[in-house]
Enzyme design. Structure first.
Site, PDB file in Angstrom:
ATOM      1  N   ASP A 231      39.803  38.241  38.884  1.00  0.00           N
ATOM      2  CA  ASP A 231      40.129  37.418  40.005  1.00  0.00           C
ATOM      3  C   ASP A 231      40.016  37.678  41.038  1.00  0.00           C
ATOM      4  OD1 ASP A 231      41.419  34.827  40.417  1.00  0.00           O
ATOM      5  OD2 ASP A 231      43.144  35.972  40.993  1.00  0.00           O
TER       6      ASP A 231
ATOM      7  N   ASP B 102      46.235  37.854  38.497  1.00  0.00           N
ATOM      8  CA  ASP B 102      47.555  38.117  39.152  1.00  0.00           C
ATOM      9  C   ASP B 102      48.892  37.448  38.024  1.00  0.00           C
ATOM     10  OD1 ASP B 102      47.345  35.475  39.112  1.00  0.00           O
ATOM     11  OD2 ASP B 102      47.393  34.922  41.302  1.00  0.00           O
TER      12      ASP B 102
END
Length: 697
Positions: free
Chosen positions: A378, A573
């Site tokens: 990400d 995350d």
């Protein structure tokens, strides 16, 4: 050797239970003080296959726990005495000091009774449980040697077994200590202010709301808030931060942190298992209790090798009628190195990763990490900090840079938008003082309009500028495609643009380079714009990029990769990336000790440091290489040894030596993964405790 198949069980089952009990006593307060749910109710709701693996692991561990008690294989006096008795008996038989009967050695029988008892006892237990283990084959070899009056050979085999048992046990104990180092880190005695008096109490008696006093150099035992004092605290072990953090009244602190300079008084808010450090311990315990598929393979292979050795021994006797060669065949074969070495390698790797700041939640995920060929990353919060910062100011011709900044900061002074706050903070950091706007307005999707010093100031995108007929050069931000579009105008004229972009983590490029060095492909998945994603990917050396993705789109992309036969680790995350984390074979969350129990992740990186993940991949691959080297080596030694013994080229003594030497070689090969021993108490001024930074070495 003497605990072949069951030794793997001891390490994975009973020893784990003992460690869990120790952790419970060290990190759990009495039931009256407990808050929240039972930690053992924590279950990762992964996909169906993973759930089955967890259930299988639990059942397997439970069986082992029931079957065996556990003890530390330290070199203690009963084992010393047993080894000494066997050694003396062997010497007496060799020198024939007292042999009243020609066919039976009484000294030899007594030595075998004393030294062989633990081996014979385990062999009988395994036989009753219908498990084929190496204790059974070694017992057959010892009894067969004694039956043909080879008492010296039988005693030497027993001596080799007992010495190997102690050496192997000491190595395994070191592996357990790698986990126990975590448990021993929190203080046992705590200073508490109660009723105006300060008393020294046991950590188990702490309650939520207690005022805990921590002196300079002391370790903080609770999660809580500073209510008095001023100090700097090293909380790298929990959050991964490399520098000490200043703590004043009102600041949060975490259990397992080290107080450096001043005394602190802390109000306890979470204690025992509920603390950040308690969650880390629980995650490592669960990982240590879990069994990777390769461990079950090792157990099965160990059993197969015993069957093979006994079958080869029967065939040897039928063809040669040579009982010494037959006994040598039984003795030389062994799978102790893989049955004990495999769980030891996984235990050591999990302990090493935990010390380095990467919490792996099970042996299954460690094994899968060793097979990863694709890492999906990400962007926001993973490769970048997720916080906008001013990169540069781009004034148009004849406009002063500070005039551009002052106008924007004054207009944004009352703004709640993250970009506006970033501009104001940047201006103040340069010593500028924004003026209070007389009027302030915000147009969603466009930007700010404010009256500053009687002039209309606009801060926003091209749409806002068009609405107010402000001409903007098309190439103004051409060199900064990754930047947010922040244009500034005053009195109907363009002043310039402010380049604001997310900051790439300083270790990200090195981490990606380290991942590529392992031969692993990387891919960037982000919800950000394609132009922004391409700039970040080019800067970090990532070739595959997919942008403008919703969380569900990321999940689909990861699923497609898995369906294409790739072994995928997804790093995110842990919030909007949760669907993709679950879809990957290994989900890796950037986090800290405060959120180590995230359900969506199989690995949590303390302190959001991608380099820890690259190091963990290296450890996982090294673990895989070591385990398979043990497998191949064990099969090779057994095949060669059985062949030589069957042709009469190995006598029982040499066969026993080869067996023990190969076993210890493979176990010591696994022991290379064990982290270095903790050095104990560390002076506060050096703050060299085994934090995530120190553990990398």
């Amino acid at each position: 050797m003497s605990t072949q198949h069951t030794r793997g069980g001891r390490l994975e089952g009973a020893s784990s239970a003992d460690l869990a009990e120790q952790a419970l006593s060290r990190t759990t307060v009495p039931a009256a003080h407990r808050h929240g749910t039972d930690v053992h109710d924590h279950d990762h709701g992964h996909d169906h296959d993973r759930s089955q693996d967890h259930a299988h692991d639990h059942d397997h561990d439970h069986d082992h726990h029931d079957e065996h008690g556990d003890h530390e294989h330290a070199f203690e006096w009963p084992e010393m005495l047993r080894i000494a008795v066997v050694a003396v008996a062997a010497a007496a038989v060799w020198w024939r000091l007292w042999e009243p009967f020609p066919a039976i050695s009484l000294i030899g029988l007594m030595g075998l009774a004393v030294g062989g008892w633990p081996i014979f006892k385990e062999a009988l237990e395994n036989l009753l449980a219908k498990r084929m283990t190496m204790e059974l084959s070694m017992s057959i070899a010892i009894i067969a040697a004694a039956a043909i009056s080879e008492f010296f050979t039988a005693l030497v085999i027993t001596l080799f077994v007992l010495v190997a048992e102690v050496l192997e046990g000491m190595t395994v104990s070191r592996g357990r200590r790698a986990i126990r180092d975590l448990l021993d880190y929190l203080p046992r005695a705590v200073s508490v202010r109660r009723g105006g008096d300060v008393a020294q109490v046991d950590a188990d008696t702490l309650a939520v709301g207690d005022a805990v006093l921590v002196n300079p150099g002391g370790r903080i035992p609770v999660d809580g808030t500073v209510i008095a004092g001023h100090s700097f605290v090293d909380q790298g072990r929990i959050t991964g931060e490399s520098l000490p953090i200043e703590k004043t009244p009102g600041a949060p602190v975490f259990a397992g942190s080290i107080n450096q300079s001043g005394a602190l008084e802390i109000q306890a808010e979470r204690i025992g298992r509920d603390t950040s450090y308690g969650k880390i311990i629980e995650a490592v315990e669960q990982a240590e209790r879990s069994r990777a598929p390769v461990q079950r393979l090792a157990d099965r292979l160990a059993g197969y090798l015993v069957y093979f050795a006994l079958g080869a021994a029967v065939l040897t006797y039928l063809l040669t009628r040579d009982i010494r060669s037959t006994i040598s065949v039984v003795i030389v074969a062994g799978a102790c190195g893989i049955a004990a070495g495999t769980p030891l390698a996984i235990l050591g790797a999990i302990g090493r990763a935990a010390r380095a700041g990467a919490i792996i939640k099970g042996g299954l995920y460690l094994e899968q990490l060793g097979q990863v060929d694709t890492v999906v990353l990400d962007k926001t919060g993973t490769l970048t900090f997720g916080q906008p910062e001013v990169r540069t100011l781009l004034p148009v011709d004849a406009v002063d840079t500070l005039a551009l900044l002052d106008a924007a900061a004054s207009a944004e002074l009352r703004s709640e938008h993250p970009l506006g706050k970033t501009i104001v903070a940047y201006a103040r950091a340069l010593g500028r003082t924004p003026r209070e706007p007389e009027q302030f307005g915000y147009t969603p999707g466009r930007g700010i309009n404010a009256s500053v010093g009687g002039a209309l100031v606009l801060v926003g995108n091209q749409a806002l500028m068009r609405d107010h007929a402000v001409a903007v050069p098309s190439n103004l931000l051409a060199q900064h495609p990754e930047a947010s579009e922040v244009l500034v105008a005053r009195g109907g004229k363009l002043l310039g643009a402010i380049v604001i972009a997310d900051k790439v983590r300083p270790e990200a490029a090195r981490a990606v380079q380290a991942i590529h060095a392992l031969g692993i492909e990387t891919m960037l998945l982000t919800g950000d714009a394609q132009a922004v994603a391409q700039v970040i990917a080019k800067e970090l050396g990532i070739r595959e990029v997919a942008a403008d993705l919703l969380p569900e789109d990321k999940r689909i992309r990861v699923k497609e990769l898995v369906s294409a036969g790739r072994t995928v680790a997804m790093v995110g995350d842990g919030v909007n990336d949760a669907p993709a984390l679950i879809e990957a074979q290994v989900g890796v969350a950037m986090g800290s000790g405060t959120d180590v129990a995230r359900e969506s992740a199989d690995v949590v990186l303390l302190g959001n440091d991608l380099l820890k993940f690259a190091e963990t991949l290296t450890v996982a691959r090294r673990t895989r290489r070591i385990i398979w080297a043990n497998f191949v080596g064990t099969i090779g030694v057994d095949a060669l040894g059985i062949g030589l013994a069957a042709f009469g080229l190995l006598n029982p003594l040499l066969a026993a030596f080869i067996h023990v030497a190969s076993e210890l070689t493979f176990i010591l090969n696994s022991a290379r993964l064990l982290p270095a021993r903790s050095s104990g108490e560390i002076p506060a001024q050096t703050v060299a405790a085994p934090t995530a930074v120190e553990a990398r070495s």
